[in-house]
Design a protein around this motif. Sequence first.
Motif, short mmCIF file in Angstrom:
data_model
loop_
_atom_site.label_atom_id
_atom_site.label_comp_id
_atom_site.label_asym_id
_atom_site.label_seq_id
_atom_site.Cartn_x
_atom_site.Cartn_y
_atom_site.Cartn_z
N ALA A 132 42.13 48.07 28.03
CA ALA A 132 42.66 48.40 29.36
C ALA A 132 41.83 49.48 30.05
N VAL A 133 41.51 50.55 29.34
CA VAL A 133 40.82 51.66 30.03
C VAL A 133 39.35 51.34 30.30
N SER A 134 38.80 50.34 29.61
CA SER A 134 37.40 49.99 29.90
C SER A 134 37.30 48.88 30.95
N LYS A 135 38.15 47.85 30.85
CA LYS A 135 37.99 46.67 31.73
C LYS A 135 38.64 46.84 33.11
N VAL A 136 39.78 47.53 33.15
CA VAL A 136 40.49 47.62 34.44
C VAL A 136 39.67 48.37 35.50
N PRO A 137 39.07 49.53 35.18
CA PRO A 137 38.26 50.20 36.22
C PRO A 137 37.12 49.31 36.72
N LEU A 138 36.51 48.55 35.81
CA LEU A 138 35.41 47.66 36.22
C LEU A 138 35.90 46.59 37.18
N SER A 139 37.06 46.02 36.87
CA SER A 139 37.64 44.99 37.74
C SER A 139 37.91 45.56 39.12
N ILE A 140 38.46 46.78 39.14
CA ILE A 140 38.79 47.41 40.43
C ILE A 140 37.51 47.68 41.23
N LEU A 141 36.51 48.23 40.55
CA LEU A 141 35.25 48.55 41.25
C LEU A 141 34.59 47.29 41.80
N THR A 142 34.60 46.21 40.99
CA THR A 142 33.99 44.95 41.44
C THR A 142 34.72 44.42 42.67
N CYS A 143 36.04 44.48 42.62
CA CYS A 143 36.83 43.96 43.74
C CYS A 143 36.60 44.81 45.00
N LEU A 144 36.65 46.13 44.83
CA LEU A 144 36.45 47.02 45.99
C LEU A 144 35.05 46.82 46.57
N HIS A 145 34.08 46.67 45.67
CA HIS A 145 32.69 46.49 46.12
C HIS A 145 32.57 45.23 46.98
N SER A 146 33.24 44.14 46.53
CA SER A 146 33.14 42.87 47.29
C SER A 146 33.77 43.01 48.68
N LEU A 147 34.65 44.00 48.83
CA LEU A 147 35.32 44.19 50.13
C LEU A 147 34.70 45.36 50.92
N CYS A 148 33.62 45.93 50.35
CA CYS A 148 32.96 47.10 50.98
C CYS A 148 33.94 48.26 51.18
N ILE A 149 34.79 48.47 50.17
CA ILE A 149 35.74 49.59 50.22
C ILE A 149 35.37 50.56 49.10
N SER A 150 35.38 51.84 49.40
CA SER A 150 35.08 52.85 48.39
C SER A 150 36.38 53.29 47.71
N PRO A 151 36.35 53.60 46.40
CA PRO A 151 37.58 54.06 45.74
C PRO A 151 38.23 55.25 46.46
N LYS A 152 37.42 56.07 47.12
CA LYS A 152 38.00 57.24 47.79
C LYS A 152 38.84 56.85 49.02
N ASP A 153 38.66 55.62 49.49
CA ASP A 153 39.42 55.18 50.67
C ASP A 153 40.78 54.58 50.34
N ILE A 154 41.06 54.40 49.05
CA ILE A 154 42.33 53.73 48.75
C ILE A 154 43.50 54.73 48.82
N SER A 155 44.65 54.21 49.22
CA SER A 155 45.82 55.08 49.38
C SER A 155 46.63 55.16 48.10
N TRP A 156 46.74 54.01 47.41
CA TRP A 156 47.59 53.96 46.22
C TRP A 156 46.94 53.11 45.13
N LEU A 157 47.12 53.57 43.90
CA LEU A 157 46.66 52.80 42.73
C LEU A 157 47.92 52.37 41.97
N LEU A 158 48.16 51.08 41.99
CA LEU A 158 49.38 50.54 41.35
C LEU A 158 48.95 49.65 40.19
N LEU A 159 49.01 50.23 38.99
CA LEU A 159 48.58 49.50 37.79
C LEU A 159 49.80 48.97 37.05
N HIS A 160 49.56 47.96 36.25
CA HIS A 160 50.62 47.49 35.34
C HIS A 160 51.12 48.70 34.54
N GLN A 161 52.43 48.86 34.51
CA GLN A 161 53.03 50.05 33.91
C GLN A 161 53.15 49.89 32.39
#
Length: 334
Positions: free
Chosen positions: A231-260
């Motif tokens: 979880a701690v290795s793959k999830v950040p990569l997935s998020i970064l890949t997705c944000l990158h494809s949308l040209c969004i920087s992690p600093k621009d996100i308002s909320w991080l809602l992960l599986h609890q």
Amino acid sequence: MKSLNTQGARILATGSAVPELCVNNFKISEMVETSDDWIVTRTGIKERRVLTGINKSVVDLASLASIRALNKISMDPLEIDLIILATSSPNDLFGSASQVQAKIGANKAVAFDLTAACSGFVLGIVTGAQFIQNGSYKNILVIGADVLSKWTDWSDRSTCILFGDGAGAVIIQSCSIEKNGILGFQLNTDGEKSDQLSIPYRNKEKNQTISICKGEFDFIQMNGKEVYKFAVSKVPLSILTCLHSLCISPKDISWLLLHQANERILYAVAERLSIHSSKLISNLHKYGNTSAASIPLALDEALKNKRIKDNDLIVISGFGAGLTWGTVVIKWKC
Ligand code: COA
């Protein structure tokens, strides 16, 4: 993944439901050798809800969450075109979505189950959005619901401390492409590691005449350490890949809602993305890991508490058995 959409899709309403019985860590420590301190320190979980009642099932929780979502926008269930029930704990192996359809009176809706464990809700949202964004359907009910208490070995302290029961539902509706709120997604599966977290079916006896093995499902089996590392290795990569494809920087996100799943996983993922922990949406101290329900349950609560505002960017990631993991990025539209 990019697509040529003709329609926008946005989440119109949310609803949730949890069973009444609350089992806190002190109660669990009467059942297995553990302590409130151990569980809170390692997971952040203080209590969880457990479904009781001989005739109660995931269908009851899923239906209640759905009705609450429909009531919020006074929508007639007959307006729903499709129901996707993400669950790994159906009360019928052929699927439970059709029972939800009947129970809430959504008689015009197509209904099917989607099994992807704790990633189920993310996959459900992405699947539902495809039907809307390609113009096939207008209103889709996506439900994440699980009663893993039925598949938990309550004498196994390495798993019984983690899980709880619940349901969350969202209604996705088509809108103009300019108002599209489901911006993009990134999904993954690694079947080589399916044995790290599973509810395996074990064959027991053989019919000698035609060599058919009969068996039964076991309890949840988990390699906690490996699942944590995954979880701690793959999830950040997935998020970064997705944000990158949308040209969004992690600093621009308002909320991080992960599986609890575990508070330590939530904090570790946020840290790896340099996202401040104040942007984490978390309610797992009250419900534990409710599998496919955890994300919509937390989303519904955050909306009830008026934390999420118009145009907020929400990064949602699910991860779990399969192994499966994935991200969907949402721009909240009130
Ligand atoms: N209470 C007290 N002690 C416990 C315990 C419990 N409930 N469960 C395990 N222990 C003991 C172990 O027996 C072990 O003892 P030992 O050192 O004498 O052998 C010790 O605590 C450490 O166990 P370990 O399994 O290494 O703990 P951990 O730090 O990895 O934490 C989890 C265990 C399950 C909390 C952690 O691995 C985790 O959260 N993993 C991810 C699980 C997850 O999120 N799954 C769902 C994903 S969708």
